[in-house]
Design an enzyme around this catalytic site. Structure first.
Site, PDB file in Angstrom:
ATOM      1  N   GLU A 194      -1.261  -8.575   4.313  1.00 13.64           N
ATOM      2  CA  GLU A 194      -1.035  -8.890   5.729  1.00 13.64           C
ATOM      3  C   GLU A 194      -2.347  -9.042   6.495  1.00 13.64           C
ATOM      4  OE1 GLU A 194      -1.226  -4.350   5.888  1.00 13.64           O
ATOM      5  OE2 GLU A 194      -0.892  -5.953   4.436  1.00 13.64           O
ATOM      6  N   CYS A 222       0.830  -1.205   0.000  1.00 15.29           N
ATOM      7  CA  CYS A 222       0.000   0.000   0.000  1.00 15.29           C
ATOM      8  C   CYS A 222       0.868   1.261   0.000  1.00 15.29           C
ATOM      9  CB  CYS A 222      -0.995  -0.028   1.166  1.00 15.29           C
ATOM     10  SG  CYS A 222      -2.339   1.178   0.979  1.00 15.29           S
ATOM     11  N   HIS A 269      -3.662  -5.078   0.838  1.00 12.06           N
ATOM     12  CA  HIS A 269      -3.084  -5.417   2.141  1.00 12.06           C
ATOM     13  C   HIS A 269      -3.088  -6.927   2.376  1.00 12.06           C
ATOM     14  CE1 HIS A 269      -2.422  -1.457   4.040  1.00 12.06           C
ATOM     15  NE2 HIS A 269      -3.372  -1.064   3.203  1.00 12.06           N
TER      16      HIS A 269
END
Length: 245
Positions: free
Chosen positions: A218, A111, A216
């Site tokens: 994660e 990002c 994202h």
């Protein structure tokens, strides 16, 4: 294996004095590294001249999400719709990226991480998609979702000649939490993925030692196998880099 993670900063003025402006790394990202037996090293927002020492202490670096990038670093003034910026983080991460490149450290940008890497290498950004980006004959997608973080909201089109396609396939379904985006791509990078409205969703350099995504992973790695593979592939690149030395 040790991976450096760039820290973000807490700007919530409602926090206690101990946690106000504290620096942190996202717990889901830390959990991802630990689950893969990778040692996470959280980098504070340090002085730019400290970037080399920090980069030398790890085997690879993840540039994480966070505040908007100050437009001065791509020679623009801020527009009304720009979000929160924090110049010390920009200064440090630009220095860190340049040093990490010189040291041949594998890099993953997430990002804001993709955005600051592009800017550090000479590219530019849309400060606000809704006011600055007009897709040709298409409607702009909603790139700042309000649903839970691990929930995907739009498809991405991955280029067939990219390293990213070996991990994500042609049309991964991803989450989205951004209003800035890459505009002019730095000369050292090339586009690997776009959303259906044309917004750039992935960048790589020639050998994928620098790989970036706009979404994202994660937040998604423990729910979706392709997002977990994105990290595993990065860790493999880091391992290969260690073995070559």
């Amino acid at each position: 294996m040790k991976i450096g993670i760039t820290g973000s900063i807490n700007f919530n003025n409602n926090e206690s004095f101990r946690t106000r402006e504290s620096q942190f790394a996202q717990r889901t990202l830390i959990k991802c590294l630990l689950s893969n037996n990778v040692t996470p090293i959280i980098f504070p927002i340090a002085k730019p001249e400290m970037a080399k020492e920090l980069a030398e202490s790890v085997d690879g670096i993840i540039f994480t999400g966070g505040a908007d990038v100050l437009p001065k670093y791509y020679h623009e003034d801020p527009i009304e719709k720009i979000g929160l910026t924090y110049e010390p983080r920009d200064e440090f991460e630009i220095a860190l990226l340049k040093v990490a490149k010189e040291l041949h450290k594998p890099i993953l940008g997430i990002c804001r991480g993709m955005q600051i890497i592009n800017v550090a290498l000479g590219g530019s950004l849309y400060q606000d998609l809704n006011s600055q980006y007009k897709p040709a004959n298409k409607e702009l997608l909603h790139h700042s979702q309000s649903t839970i973080g691990y929930s995907p909201v739009h498809y991405v089109n991955v280029k067939k000649d990219s390293a990213l396609i070996e991990v994500m396939g042609e049309h991964p379904f991803v989450n989205s939490f951004h209003h800035e985006a890459v505009k002019d791509v730095a000369n050292e990078l090339h586009i690997t993925a776009t959303a259906n409205d044309g917004v750039i969703e992935g960048l790589e350099n020639h050998d994928a030692s620098i790989q970036c995504v706009q979404w994202h992973p994660e937040n998604m790695w423990d729910h979706y196998a392709d997002e977990a593979k994105l990290f595993k592939t990065f860790f493999k690149r880091v391992k290969n880099s260690i073995e070559r030395k």
